[in-house]
Every structure is written in structure tokens, then in C-alpha cells.
Design a protein around this motif. Structure first.
Motif, PDB file in Angstrom:
ATOM      1  N   LEU A  13      39.264  48.638  44.293  1.00  0.00           N
ATOM      2  CA  LEU A  13      38.137  48.162  45.090  1.00  0.00           C
ATOM      3  C   LEU A  13      38.418  46.767  45.637  1.00  0.00           C
ATOM      4  O   LEU A  13      38.157  46.473  46.812  1.00  0.00           O
ATOM      5  CB  LEU A  13      36.865  48.156  44.234  1.00  0.00           C
ATOM      6  CG  LEU A  13      35.586  47.628  44.879  1.00  0.00           C
ATOM      7  CD1 LEU A  13      35.174  48.517  46.042  1.00  0.00           C
ATOM      8  CD2 LEU A  13      34.462  47.529  43.857  1.00  0.00           C
ATOM      9  N   VAL A  14      38.967  45.898  44.801  1.00  0.00           N
ATOM     10  CA  VAL A  14      39.255  44.521  45.212  1.00  0.00           C
ATOM     11  C   VAL A  14      40.275  44.489  46.348  1.00  0.00           C
ATOM     12  O   VAL A  14      40.122  43.744  47.324  1.00  0.00           O
ATOM     13  CB  VAL A  14      39.753  43.696  44.009  1.00  0.00           C
ATOM     14  CG1 VAL A  14      40.265  42.331  44.461  1.00  0.00           C
ATOM     15  CG2 VAL A  14      38.647  43.535  42.977  1.00  0.00           C
ATOM     16  N   LEU A  15      41.332  45.313  46.257  1.00  0.00           N
ATOM     17  CA  LEU A  15      42.377  45.305  47.282  1.00  0.00           C
ATOM     18  C   LEU A  15      41.830  45.703  48.649  1.00  0.00           C
ATOM     19  O   LEU A  15      42.353  45.286  49.678  1.00  0.00           O
ATOM     20  CB  LEU A  15      43.520  46.236  46.876  1.00  0.00           C
ATOM     21  CG  LEU A  15      44.452  45.719  45.779  1.00  0.00           C
ATOM     22  CD1 LEU A  15      45.459  46.789  45.383  1.00  0.00           C
ATOM     23  CD2 LEU A  15      45.175  44.464  46.244  1.00  0.00           C
ATOM     24  N   GLY A  16      40.769  46.516  48.663  1.00  0.00           N
ATOM     25  CA  GLY A  16      40.180  46.910  49.933  1.00  0.00           C
ATOM     26  C   GLY A  16      39.519  45.765  50.673  1.00  0.00           C
ATOM     27  O   GLY A  16      39.296  45.846  51.885  1.00  0.00           O
ATOM     28  N   TYR A  17      39.192  44.693  49.959  1.00  0.00           N
ATOM     29  CA  TYR A  17      38.507  43.546  50.570  1.00  0.00           C
ATOM     30  C   TYR A  17      39.264  42.241  50.336  1.00  0.00           C
ATOM     31  O   TYR A  17      38.723  41.161  50.582  1.00  0.00           O
ATOM     32  CB  TYR A  17      37.097  43.401  49.985  1.00  0.00           C
ATOM     33  CG  TYR A  17      36.186  44.570  50.257  1.00  0.00           C
ATOM     34  CD1 TYR A  17      35.392  44.609  51.400  1.00  0.00           C
ATOM     35  CD2 TYR A  17      36.110  45.637  49.368  1.00  0.00           C
ATOM     36  CE1 TYR A  17      34.541  45.682  51.648  1.00  0.00           C
ATOM     37  CE2 TYR A  17      35.273  46.716  49.610  1.00  0.00           C
ATOM     38  CZ  TYR A  17      34.487  46.734  50.749  1.00  0.00           C
ATOM     39  OH  TYR A  17      33.651  47.799  50.989  1.00  0.00           O
ATOM     40  N   VAL A  18      40.499  42.316  49.875  1.00  0.00           N
ATOM     41  CA  VAL A  18      41.197  41.135  49.383  1.00  0.00           C
ATOM     42  C   VAL A  18      41.368  40.061  50.452  1.00  0.00           C
ATOM     43  O   VAL A  18      41.369  38.856  50.151  1.00  0.00           O
ATOM     44  CB  VAL A  18      42.573  41.532  48.780  1.00  0.00           C
ATOM     45  CG1 VAL A  18      43.528  42.046  49.850  1.00  0.00           C
ATOM     46  CG2 VAL A  18      43.175  40.370  48.018  1.00  0.00           C
ATOM     47  N   THR A  19      41.490  40.445  51.731  1.00  0.00           N
ATOM     48  CA  THR A  19      41.706  39.447  52.777  1.00  0.00           C
ATOM     49  C   THR A  19      40.438  38.655  53.109  1.00  0.00           C
ATOM     50  O   THR A  19      40.492  37.709  53.897  1.00  0.00           O
ATOM     51  CB  THR A  19      42.226  40.118  54.065  1.00  0.00           C
ATOM     52  OG1 THR A  19      41.316  41.153  54.459  1.00  0.00           O
ATOM     53  CG2 THR A  19      43.603  40.722  53.841  1.00  0.00           C
ATOM     54  N   SER A  20      39.306  39.052  52.521  1.00  0.00           N
ATOM     55  CA  SER A  20      38.056  38.310  52.760  1.00  0.00           C
ATOM     56  C   SER A  20      37.488  37.735  51.475  1.00  0.00           C
ATOM     57  O   SER A  20      36.332  37.321  51.440  1.00  0.00           O
ATOM     58  CB  SER A  20      37.016  39.237  53.411  1.00  0.00           C
ATOM     59  OG  SER A  20      36.717  40.338  52.570  1.00  0.00           O
ATOM     60  N   ILE A  21      38.304  37.686  50.425  1.00  0.00           N
ATOM     61  CA  ILE A  21      37.823  37.266  49.108  1.00  0.00           C
ATOM     62  C   ILE A  21      38.441  35.920  48.714  1.00  0.00           C
ATOM     63  O   ILE A  21      39.638  35.694  48.907  1.00  0.00           O
ATOM     64  CB  ILE A  21      38.178  38.327  48.039  1.00  0.00           C
ATOM     65  CG1 ILE A  21      37.321  39.574  48.234  1.00  0.00           C
ATOM     66  CG2 ILE A  21      37.983  37.778  46.634  1.00  0.00           C
ATOM     67  CD1 ILE A  21      37.703  40.704  47.299  1.00  0.00           C
ATOM     68  N   VAL A  22      37.622  35.063  48.149  1.00  0.00           N
ATOM     69  CA  VAL A  22      38.101  33.853  47.474  1.00  0.00           C
ATOM     70  C   VAL A  22      37.770  34.021  45.999  1.00  0.00           C
ATOM     71  O   VAL A  22      36.604  34.180  45.630  1.00  0.00           O
ATOM     72  CB  VAL A  22      37.420  32.582  48.021  1.00  0.00           C
ATOM     73  CG1 VAL A  22      37.917  31.355  47.266  1.00  0.00           C
ATOM     74  CG2 VAL A  22      37.680  32.439  49.511  1.00  0.00           C
ATOM     75  N   VAL A  23      38.789  34.023  45.155  1.00  0.00           N
ATOM     76  CA  VAL A  23      38.581  34.294  43.736  1.00  0.00           C
ATOM     77  C   VAL A  23      39.149  33.157  42.889  1.00  0.00           C
ATOM     78  O   VAL A  23      40.234  32.644  43.169  1.00  0.00           O
ATOM     79  CB  VAL A  23      39.222  35.646  43.323  1.00  0.00           C
ATOM     80  CG1 VAL A  23      40.710  35.667  43.621  1.00  0.00           C
ATOM     81  CG2 VAL A  23      38.968  35.948  41.849  1.00  0.00           C
ATOM     82  N   ASP A  24      38.400  32.742  41.889  1.00  0.00           N
ATOM     83  CA  ASP A  24      38.869  31.773  40.895  1.00  0.00           C
ATOM     84  C   ASP A  24      39.158  32.499  39.595  1.00  0.00           C
ATOM     85  O   ASP A  24      38.400  33.391  39.184  1.00  0.00           O
ATOM     86  CB  ASP A  24      37.805  30.709  40.629  1.00  0.00           C
ATOM     87  CG  ASP A  24      37.695  29.703  41.757  1.00  0.00           C
ATOM     88  OD1 ASP A  24      38.495  29.785  42.712  1.00  0.00           O
ATOM     89  OD2 ASP A  24      36.798  28.836  41.698  1.00  0.00           O
ATOM     90  N   LEU A  25      40.242  32.120  38.935  1.00  0.00           N
ATOM     91  CA  LEU A  25      40.597  32.656  37.625  1.00  0.00           C
ATOM     92  C   LEU A  25      40.814  31.497  36.665  1.00  0.00           C
ATOM     93  O   LEU A  25      41.430  30.487  37.027  1.00  0.00           O
ATOM     94  CB  LEU A  25      41.877  33.506  37.692  1.00  0.00           C
ATOM     95  CG  LEU A  25      41.884  34.706  38.639  1.00  0.00           C
ATOM     96  CD1 LEU A  25      43.266  35.356  38.649  1.00  0.00           C
ATOM     97  CD2 LEU A  25      40.837  35.721  38.233  1.00  0.00           C
ATOM     98  N   ALA A  26      40.307  31.648  35.447  1.00  0.00           N
ATOM     99  CA  ALA A  26      40.557  30.668  34.389  1.00  0.00           C
ATOM    100  C   ALA A  26      41.230  31.379  33.227  1.00  0.00           C
ATOM    101  O   ALA A  26      40.835  32.490  32.856  1.00  0.00           O
ATOM    102  CB  ALA A  26      39.257  30.020  33.929  1.00  0.00           C
TER     103      ALA A  26
END
Length: 735
Positions: free
Chosen positions: A690-703
Motif C-alpha cells: 500500500l505504501v509503495l503505491g503512494y510513496v512519491t507523495s509521502i513524507v515519513v519519519d522513522l525512529a
């Protein structure tokens, strides 16, 4: 052609036995309101000289026999220490009964949830047990409910990761306090701040309605949600929401009650077809039908998220006499998600089960604007209103059907003190090299596996138990916030000279961001967007705002490969092999392996400017066992910008990666590499798809953190962070 047997009727739930020698009592510790437990814990105690915790209960054993027929047999499973045995009947009631299969749990055992599976006319929840070093060695068991499946996963994790004496100590705690934290390694509450700003709008039928005012301007649609407290646990509500029995749905769902299954894609994804007559909303409209997909996930805290989206399926073309409703942003019918939040953390005695149900959907601004301007626009007769009102329907459905939640945990009953000793002697005969996944997979068994003639039901008396919530979020202040200096003093060798880390010497294949909105790039944010365990977490569950990361992110690689790419740090062209990197005291390499076509590797390199203190939590993690690392390696995600359904699927909960997916560790020289195989979990594969389908419009933070479980390890600190800004899959470099 192989045929599947109908699942036998499961027996009533077993109990959790916790007792001392000579007086074995059973105290139910299943989730409050769960109709079936599927696991129990018992121990022979003081004075016996030998004691080990025990987990036991009824499961289904799935497999294929020697002539190719699939079978589904009801079996009694016992986990005692690191030994596992499977019986046709409950050995506690049948002394001397020999197991039909037995084996041991080693550190290479992995337990994967495969989700729902239909076996003939019944649904079960399947667990796959396999050797992570050789996935051809595998077997399957199944449970009647997702709650049971979760309990068995915990039981296998306990057996794999802890010594028998540690298990016994936990049993003693249960006996003394009659409560157990069942958090599954995940923390209660969100672990990152959401980007939504919800404003209360109105109460309908006792259910609160909210709108998201944070993103109400400039978008095509607006988010609404309804929130209510339902008198059942998340597992029970989840079963009701997914159930397609129209006679049951008629009692709580006025809109999507007439559903039929079109296709089951996997254990977490299906496609359904439904019809409705708008006369219940607006009588002058024609009959309509719709096709939508349902995708669901369960977090490590026991909360469920169900995503519903429009779909097209060749088996369901347009139907005569019906108007096919297209679900999109401007139509009345909308995309929606249902979240069943498990807000309760501990079990104590006697209370009704409850959970918070949230239904979120997106509708056009024009529809919502008209209703806000003029209440006469009849929003309460619209399809979005009918969807939001499903929460009220669920609440009243469970209130009117107390039998659905009356199967509460069992009362205290007496059992023979000799039973655990008998079972123990049988399990001790297991050969150490006889792994349990081998025992499940092999064709032959100690008895006729296909014979169910002597299977028996088990009866257990029942009584209530209570779940007590005691979770508080910190209103974090700088005084509570762990400082980087204090973390460094405990985790690093501070009396050594710090090495200067020049970012210009390290270049990954993904660019460092030049500005806040620079696409296809990375940056390293602070920890103020994340909530971590505070100093007093073990007593009051208080969390605090995260501080600055201990390690410095020096580079990020974005690769595409045909096959899974392990041991990136050993590649001759790896950043870790450069002369500049060899001068760094310690480098942590996080290799996220993303399953797709082609496969992707997102590799992050974190550096410490001083040597790591070997006695610190980080030092014990770096040089610890795989079991210790699996139990402590934690990641907190946060979608800062992106499509709301992706935000809902990813969530903001901390995840113990070693429990969710397969993690492989490579410790050499001055680095530790962690290869995170996202494809090893069907749930993770579904979410990442699901994420890959929208990845070019996503800003994600990981800790990234190491979970603190002891008082001396608190407060937690953030090991490293990364912000990925609208990453483009086409920019990945082949290697």
C-alpha cells in the motif's frame, strides 16, 4: 483433488494455571471478554525441585496427509519451557497419554501470522511455524479467533527468548499479583504525534463526530470520523465487522449488510460485493450496488485497522436494475477505515470488556460544506452519515447481545498437582535436535494423525475478570526529556576523544535534503515528534518526548535488486568499507529489505563518534544474542505527509521488528548490520504494498530504539532517526 475438512467445533477456553506444588489452581488470564483463550500457563512450584512455566490449549493442526488430502484436526498443544508437544486429548485429564508430535523451540523458530483462511465452511486464523534459516522446514496451526492466535505467538516467543527459570518467575508474579502485562512488546497509546487536528462537531445517537481541520483547505476532500466505546474486546468486534452473515449484519449495519465474498486475496485482504436500497436514506433514488476491497492489520498492541476501498472485479460486472456506485472522493460513497483500539493494558479482576471504535472516512468538501451551512441539507440521510453511524450500530448490537461477550475467563478450579510433572517427564524425552516445525511438517506421527475418533470436548467453568487501564501520557517538559549528554554518558565511553565525522566524506545513493520540501531525499529530524518510555514507565506507563538521537545519520542508500540483498556492509563498494568509515568507532547499518518487483533496499548508516560502552544497553545489544536483539529492536513510524489511508495503515505505534518480521544480524569489525526482511511477514508485505503505491507523495519519519524493559535502562532514548521525503522508486540504483 485435495479436499479440506470442516474445522471441528472448538472446545471451551482453557485456563491459565499458576500454582505451587501440591495446590495447582487455575486462574484465567485471557483477554477480558474473549470467548476463547487458546493458551494457558501453569507451573509446578515450590518444593518440587523442578519448575517450568507451561502454556497449553486447543488449536487446529493443518496439513496434508500421505495421499494428498488436506486435514484440519483439533489438537491440544503444550509448551513447557522449550519443549512442545501435541496431543489428541488434554493430557491433564488423561495421565500417561502419549503426544502424537513433539519437538523443541530453538532461536531459529519464527511464527508468522497468515491471517484468515476458510477451511471448508469455517474461518480459522493460521500461524505458520518455520525455520528462518531454512524455510522449507515449516508447519501450520490455526486458532478459532485472532485473539487466540496472538496468545500463541506470545507463548512461542516466551519459549524461544527466555530461560525456564525466567518463565517460572513470571508465573510466580502472576500468582502473587493476579495480573499480567500483555502488551506484546508494543506500547499503549501513539508513539508519534499525528498530523491531524480533530475538532468535535456534533453527537449523533451517543456517538461523537469529528472533522479534521488541519487539512481542510485546498484539498479535494475532508476527513470525518465517528468515535464510540463498544462493550466488547477488539477481537470480538473485529470478527463481527468482517462477518458476511447478512442476518447478523442486519442487526447493526443498514448500509453494507447484504455482502458476498468475491475473492480472498490472502489472509489479510479480500474483495466483497454488496447491494443496498436507498429507500432507507432517500426513497427516490434507484437501487445501487458496489464492489470494495477490505484490508486489515493487527498491531502488536492488539488494535485492528480495517481499510475499505473501491474496487473493480471481473466476476462482478454492472448488474441490470442496479446503479453501480463508484467509490471516490466526489461521490456520496466514500473510502473509509475502521480502527478497533485496544486501550487496555493490564488484566486484574472483574470488569466488562470495552474498546474504542473509530470510523474514519473522506468525503467531498461540497457535501460537508452544504451540511455545515444548512442542516436542512439532510446529511443524516446521506451515505457518509450511514457509514459513520455504524459505530452506534455496533455499540447497540453488543449491548443487546450480552452472550457475545459473556464467555469471560474461567473461575478458579482445582487440578491434580501431579499432572504438570507427568507432562514434564514426557516432554523431557524429546531429542534436542528434533525441532517442532519438523515435527509439524513430517508426514508420519506417533499415532494416526487422520483419526479423530477419540477427540473429546473439554468443559471449563467460567467467571469474570477485569482489565485495568493505567496508562498516562506525559505532558512532556524539558525536565523530563532525556538529554543527549546524559545518554552519551551511559552508552558511550565519554573519556575517550571524539572522532570528527565529516558528512562530506560519506555519500549514499539517496541525496541529503537541501531544504524541507526537497523531494527524493533524506534528512535527520530530532526526536521531538516521538514519544518514548520515561523514567517511571514500569510503574505508571508515563511516556516523554524523545530527545536528540544518540547516533548520527551519515548516509542513506536506495538500491534495487532482483534477489534479496543481505550483508550490504560487506559489499566492496559499501560505504562501510571506505577508509573514512573504518576510522569511526561504531556504525549501525539498518538494511530495510522491501519486497516488490524489483526488490528494494533502503540502507541507513548511523555513526557513533566514541566507542560504545560494552556494559550499556547499546553495548549489550550490539554483542548480544539474536533472541535479545529480536526482543529489543524497536521502530516507530510516522507519516508526516501523505494519503490518510496510508497514515491509517502504517499508524504511529512502536513495533518490535524482531517479533514482526525476520531480522538477521551481522556483527563484524566496527559495525553491526541488521537486515530487516519485510517480505517475511504477510502483514508487512500488505502494508508496504500500500505504501509503495503512494510513496512519491509521502513524507515519513522513522525512529530507531532499543526497548528498555528494566528500571536501570530507563528512560529510553532514540538511537537514530530518518526522514524520507517523497522517495522515487525509479531513482533506486541497481547493484
Amino acid at each position: 483433488m485435495a479436499t479440506a475438512a470442516k474445522p471441528p467445533t472448538p472446545p471451551p477456553p482453557s485456563a491459565v494455571a499458576v500454582a505451587a506444588a501440591g495446590d495447582v489452581s487455575e486462574v484465567e488470564l485471557s483477554e477480558a471478554g474473549s470467548p476463547d483463550l487458546g493458551s494457558q500457563s501453569s507451573g509446578s512450584g515450590k518444593g518440587s525441585g523442578r519448575s517450568t512455566a507451561e502454556y497449553s490449549g486447543w488449536v487446529y493442526h493443518l496439513g496434508v496427509n500421505s495421499i494428498g488430502h488436506e486435514y484440519c484436526h483439533l489438537r491440544f498443544l503444550v509448551i513447557r519451557g522449550k519443549s512442545v508437544a501435541m496431543y489428541k486429548r488434554d493430557p491433564h485429564d488423561n495421565p500417561g497419554l502419549e503426544p502424537i508430535r513433539k519437538g523443541v523451540v530453538s532461536h531459529t523458530l519464527m511464527v508468522e501470522e497468515l491471517g484468515r483462511r476458510k477451511v471448508n465452511h469455517g474461518d480459522v486464523y493460521v500461524l505458520r511455524l518455520y525455520n528462518r534459516l531454512d524455510q522449507t522446514k515449516k508447519g501450520e496451526i490455526a486458532c478459532a479467533t485472532p485473539g487466540e492466535a496472538r496468545k500463541w505467538i506470545e507463548a512461542f516467543e516466551q519459549a524461544k527468548q527466555q530461560r525456564p527459570e525466567m518463565l517460572l518467575r513470571q508465573s510466580s508474579d502472576l500468582q502473587t499479583h493476579e495480573r499480567v502485562n500483555t502488551n506484546c512488546g508494543g506500547d499503549s497509546g501513539d508513539d508519534a504525534f499525528e498530523g491531524h487536528e480533530w475538532r468535535y462537531v456534533r453527537t449523533f445517537n451517543g456517538i461523537r463526530f469529528f472533522e479534521d481541520i488541519a487539512n481542510s483547505k485546498g484539498g479535494k476532500g475532508i476527513l470525518l470520523k465517528s468515535v464510540g466505546v463498544v462493550g466488547a474486546n477488539p477481537d470480538t468486534v473485529f470478527e463481527v465487522v468482517l462477518n458476511l452473515d447478512k442476518h447478523k449484519r442486519y442487526e447493526w449495519d443498514m448500509l453494507t449488510a447484504d455482502l458476498e465474498l468475491v475473492e480472498t486475496v490472502d489472509g489479510y485482504y479480500d474483495v466483497v460485493y454488496g447491494t443496498y436500497e436507498p429507500k432507507y436514506l432517500n426513497w427516490w433514488k434507484a437501487k445501487k450496488d458496489f464492489v470494495f476491497s477490505r484490508q486489515w492489520f493487527r498491531g502488536q498492541d492488539g488494535a485492528y485497522t480495517i481499510l475499505q476501498s473501491p474496487a473493480v472485479h471481473k466476476k462482478k460486472p454492472p448488474r441490470h436494475g442496479y446503479e453501480r456506485t463508484k467509490i471516490n472522493l466526489v461521490d456520496d460513497v466514500v473510502k473509509s477505515s475502521i480502527n478497533l483500539g485496544n486501550k487496555e493494558v493490564e488484566y486484574i479482576r472483574i470488569i466488562n470488556p470495552k474498546c474504542i471504535v473509530t470510523h474514519t472516512l473522506e468525503i467531498s468538501l461540497s457535501i460537508w460544506g452544504r451540511w455545515k451551512r444548512r442542516h436542512s441539507s439532510n446529511f443524516d440521510k446521506s451515505i457518509p452519515f450511514a457509514l459513520l453511524s455504524q459505530v452506534a450500530g455496533l455499540r447497540e448490537y453488543f449491548a443487546a447481545n450480552p452472550a457475545l461477550t459473556s464467555d469471560l475467563p474461567s473461575t478458579v478450579v482445582k487440578s491434580k498437582a501431579s499432572d504438570p510433572l507427568i507432562i514434564q517427564s514426557e516432554l523431557e524425552d524429546t531429542e534436542p535436535n528434533d525441532e517442532f516445525y519438523d515435527a509439524l511438517a513430517r508426514g508420519e506421527s506417533f499415532e494416526d494423525e487422520d483419526s479423530d475418533d477419540d477427540d473429546e470436548d473439554v468443559t471449563t467453568s467460567k467467571a469474570g475478570k477485569v482489565k485495568l487501564k493505567n496508562v498516562s501520557w506525559a505532558i512532556a517538559s524539558l525536565a523530563l526529556k532525556p538529554t543527549k549528554a546524559s545518554v552519551e554518558s551511559s552508552e558511550l565511553v565519554t573519556n575517550s576523544t571524539a572522532v570528527t565525522i565529516d558528512p562530506s566524506h560519506f555519500h549514499g545513493t539517496l541525496r541529503r535534503a537541501k531544504g524541507e520540501n526537497d523531494p527524493n531525499s533524506w534528512s535527520s529530524p530530532g526526536g521531538e515528534k516521538f514519544m518514548i518510555r520515561g523514567k517511571t514507565y514500569l510503574t505508571d506507563y508515563t511516556k516523554v518526548v524523545g530527545g536528540d538521537p544518540l547516533l548520527k545519520l551519515i548516509a542513506v542508500d536506495w538500491f534495487k535488486v532482483n534477489e534479496r540483498f543481505d550483508a550490504v556492509a560487506l559489499h566492496p563498494k559499501s560505504l562501510v568499507q571506505s577508509e573514512a568509515a573504518k576510522k569511526i568507532p561504531f556504525i549501525l547499518v539498518i538494511n530495510l529489505q522491501v519486497p516488490a518487483k524489483p526488490n528494494y533496499n533502503l540502507v541507513m548508516y548511523y555513526a557513533a563518534d566514541r566507542p560504545v560502552n560494552k556494559d550499556s544497553l547499546l553495548g549489550r545489544f550490539i554483542d548480544g544474542t539474536e533472541a535479545f536483539r529480536d526482543a529489543r529492536f524497536k521502530l516507530i513510524p510516522s507519516i508526516v505527509e501523505g494519503y490518510w489511508m496510508v497514515k491509517r495503515a502504517v499508524g504511529t505505534k512502536a513495533c518490535l521488528l524482531g517479533k514482526a518480521v525476520t531480522c538477521n544480524y551481522l556483527r563484524q569489525d566496527n559495525f553491526l548490520e541488521i537486515d530487516v526482511d519485510i517480505g517475511s511477514s504477510s502483514v508487512a508485505r500488505s502494508i508496504i504494498g500500500l505504501v509503495l503505491g503512494y510513496v512519491t507523495s509521502i513524507v515519513v519519519d522513522l525512529a530507531i530504539l532499543i526497548e528498555a524493559k528494566e528500571e536501570k535502562e530507563l528512560p529510553e532514548y532514540i538511537l537514530g532517526t530518518v526522514r524520507l521525503n517523497r522517495v522515487n522508486p525509479n531513482s533506486a540504483v541497481s547493484i
